[in-house]
Scaffold this motif. Structure first.
Motif, PDB file in Angstrom:
ATOM      1  N   ARG A  44     160.042  70.294  64.327  1.00  7.84           N
ATOM      2  CA  ARG A  44     158.647  70.095  63.918  1.00  7.84           C
ATOM      3  C   ARG A  44     158.029  69.005  64.796  1.00  7.84           C
ATOM      4  O   ARG A  44     158.602  67.922  64.934  1.00  7.84           O
ATOM      5  CB  ARG A  44     158.616  69.685  62.455  1.00  7.84           C
ATOM      6  N   PHE A  45     156.889  69.302  65.380  1.00  8.31           N
ATOM      7  CA  PHE A  45     156.177  68.348  66.225  1.00  8.31           C
ATOM      8  C   PHE A  45     155.228  67.546  65.336  1.00  8.31           C
ATOM      9  O   PHE A  45     154.182  68.033  64.927  1.00  8.31           O
ATOM     10  CB  PHE A  45     155.420  69.086  67.335  1.00  8.31           C
ATOM     11  N   ASP A  46     155.598  66.300  65.045  1.00  9.36           N
ATOM     12  CA  ASP A  46     154.853  65.470  64.109  1.00  9.36           C
ATOM     13  C   ASP A  46     153.745  64.657  64.770  1.00  9.36           C
ATOM     14  O   ASP A  46     152.724  64.373  64.140  1.00  9.36           O
ATOM     15  CB  ASP A  46     155.802  64.522  63.374  1.00  9.36           C
ATOM     16  N   GLU A  47     153.958  64.243  66.010  1.00 12.79           N
ATOM     17  CA  GLU A  47     152.946  63.489  66.748  1.00 12.79           C
ATOM     18  C   GLU A  47     153.001  63.927  68.200  1.00 12.79           C
ATOM     19  O   GLU A  47     154.068  63.949  68.810  1.00 12.79           O
ATOM     20  CB  GLU A  47     153.217  61.986  66.639  1.00 12.79           C
ATOM     21  N   VAL A  48     151.841  64.277  68.734  1.00 10.23           N
ATOM     22  CA  VAL A  48     151.768  64.820  70.087  1.00 10.23           C
ATOM     23  C   VAL A  48     150.656  64.109  70.850  1.00 10.23           C
ATOM     24  O   VAL A  48     149.496  64.181  70.463  1.00 10.23           O
ATOM     25  CB  VAL A  48     151.487  66.348  70.052  1.00 10.23           C
ATOM     26  N   SER A  49     151.048  63.388  71.909  1.00 11.65           N
ATOM     27  CA  SER A  49     150.067  62.767  72.789  1.00 11.65           C
ATOM     28  C   SER A  49     150.702  62.626  74.169  1.00 11.65           C
ATOM     29  O   SER A  49     151.913  62.760  74.305  1.00 11.65           O
ATOM     30  CB  SER A  49     149.633  61.391  72.255  1.00 11.65           C
ATOM     31  N   PRO A  50     149.910  62.335  75.188  1.00  7.84           N
ATOM     32  CA  PRO A  50     150.486  62.169  76.521  1.00  7.84           C
ATOM     33  C   PRO A  50     151.444  60.975  76.635  1.00  7.84           C
ATOM     34  O   PRO A  50     152.311  60.965  77.491  1.00  7.84           O
ATOM     35  CB  PRO A  50     149.257  61.960  77.418  1.00  7.84           C
ATOM     36  N   GLN A  51     151.307  59.994  75.760  1.00 11.48           N
ATOM     37  CA  GLN A  51     152.154  58.808  75.814  1.00 11.48           C
ATOM     38  C   GLN A  51     153.331  58.850  74.842  1.00 11.48           C
ATOM     39  O   GLN A  51     154.317  58.151  75.033  1.00 11.48           O
ATOM     40  CB  GLN A  51     151.348  57.542  75.502  1.00 11.48           C
ATOM     41  N   LYS A  52     153.216  59.672  73.796  1.00  8.38           N
ATOM     42  CA  LYS A  52     154.229  59.630  72.735  1.00  8.38           C
ATOM     43  C   LYS A  52     154.392  60.999  72.087  1.00  8.38           C
ATOM     44  O   LYS A  52     153.412  61.673  71.787  1.00  8.38           O
ATOM     45  CB  LYS A  52     153.797  58.611  71.684  1.00  8.38           C
ATOM     46  N   MET A  53     155.647  61.375  71.866  1.00 13.22           N
ATOM     47  CA  MET A  53     155.978  62.642  71.212  1.00 13.22           C
ATOM     48  C   MET A  53     156.978  62.321  70.095  1.00 13.22           C
ATOM     49  O   MET A  53     157.997  61.670  70.333  1.00 13.22           O
ATOM     50  CB  MET A  53     156.618  63.587  72.236  1.00 13.22           C
ATOM     51  N   VAL A  54     156.653  62.754  68.881  1.00 13.30           N
ATOM     52  CA  VAL A  54     157.555  62.571  67.751  1.00 13.30           C
ATOM     53  C   VAL A  54     157.917  63.960  67.220  1.00 13.30           C
ATOM     54  O   VAL A  54     157.034  64.739  66.850  1.00 13.30           O
ATOM     55  CB  VAL A  54     156.917  61.715  66.631  1.00 13.30           C
ATOM     56  N   VAL A  55     159.213  64.242  67.235  1.00  6.69           N
ATOM     57  CA  VAL A  55     159.724  65.543  66.810  1.00  6.69           C
ATOM     58  C   VAL A  55     160.763  65.296  65.726  1.00  6.69           C
ATOM     59  O   VAL A  55     161.590  64.390  65.844  1.00  6.69           O
ATOM     60  CB  VAL A  55     160.360  66.306  68.005  1.00  6.69           C
ATOM     61  N   SER A  56     160.712  66.102  64.660  1.00  6.39           N
ATOM     62  CA  SER A  56     161.667  65.909  63.559  1.00  6.39           C
ATOM     63  C   SER A  56     162.424  67.201  63.262  1.00  6.39           C
ATOM     64  O   SER A  56     162.032  68.288  63.686  1.00  6.39           O
ATOM     65  CB  SER A  56     160.955  65.405  62.308  1.00  6.39           C
ATOM     66  N   LEU A  57     163.491  67.021  62.514  1.00  5.07           N
ATOM     67  CA  LEU A  57     164.385  68.121  62.176  1.00  5.07           C
ATOM     68  C   LEU A  57     164.945  67.862  60.785  1.00  5.07           C
ATOM     69  O   LEU A  57     165.518  66.800  60.526  1.00  5.07           O
ATOM     70  CB  LEU A  57     165.522  68.165  63.204  1.00  5.07           C
TER      71      LEU A  57
END
Length: 165
Positions: A44-57
């Motif tokens: 799951r892509f929780d936060e998406v930006s050019p500087q930061k990516m947060v992915v959870s499982l």
């Protein structure tokens, strides 16, 4: 400094008008089509930006090991995905990105679901736009539900021109 948007960042921008939860669901589906293997794991892509990516499982049966924890390969996939997609948000469309090196140290048993947070500096982003070829070590922090880091990862992504000259 701002750079010309690439295909992936244009896709992400189209979802900005959606509520956060719905945006995450839509991006997870779209990115799962870009890389079909991701859709099978339930990332799951929780936060998406050019500087930061947060992915959870979530710790669910299809990604568990023999002791009902998140499988080691799923932990590596989580880190690889977060780092790859933050690089992908910045990689010009005329360049091809490739995973050059993946190093994962398993430190302790994970508790519950997991989250990976990958970040890039302005200098790293600038090098992707200004250099024809190169590589970047992407910072990634992988935590479990307890907030601990059961794995430590080092991911190096390289890029080359899309078409060889």
């Amino acid at each position: 400094m701002t750079y010309k948007k690439n295909r992936m960042s244009r896709i992400a921008d189209k979802t900005l008008c959606l509520p956060t939860g719905m945006r995450s669901m839509v991006l997870s589906r779209i990115f799962g089509r870009v890389v079909p293997f991701l859709a099978t794991s339930g990332l799951r892509f929780d936060e998406v930006s050019p500087q930061k990516m947060v992915v959870s499982l979530r710790n669910q049966r299809k990604i568990q090991n023999h002791i009902k924890g998140v499988h080691a390969a799923a932990m590596a996939l989580l880190a690889e995905t977060a780092t790859g997609f933050v690089v992908g948000m910045n990689m010009p469309d005329n360049k091809l990105m490739l995973l050059k090196s993946m190093h994962v140290d398993y430190l302790k048993r994970a508790q519950g679901g997991m989250c990976a947070e990958a970040t890039l500096s302005a200098e790293q982003i600038r090098s992707m736009h200004e250099q024809d070829k190169g590589d970047v070590t992407v910072s990634v922090r992988v935590t479990d539900e307890s907030g601990e880091e059961p794995v430590r990862c080092k991911m190096i992504w390289a890029w080359v021109p899309q078409k060889r000259q």
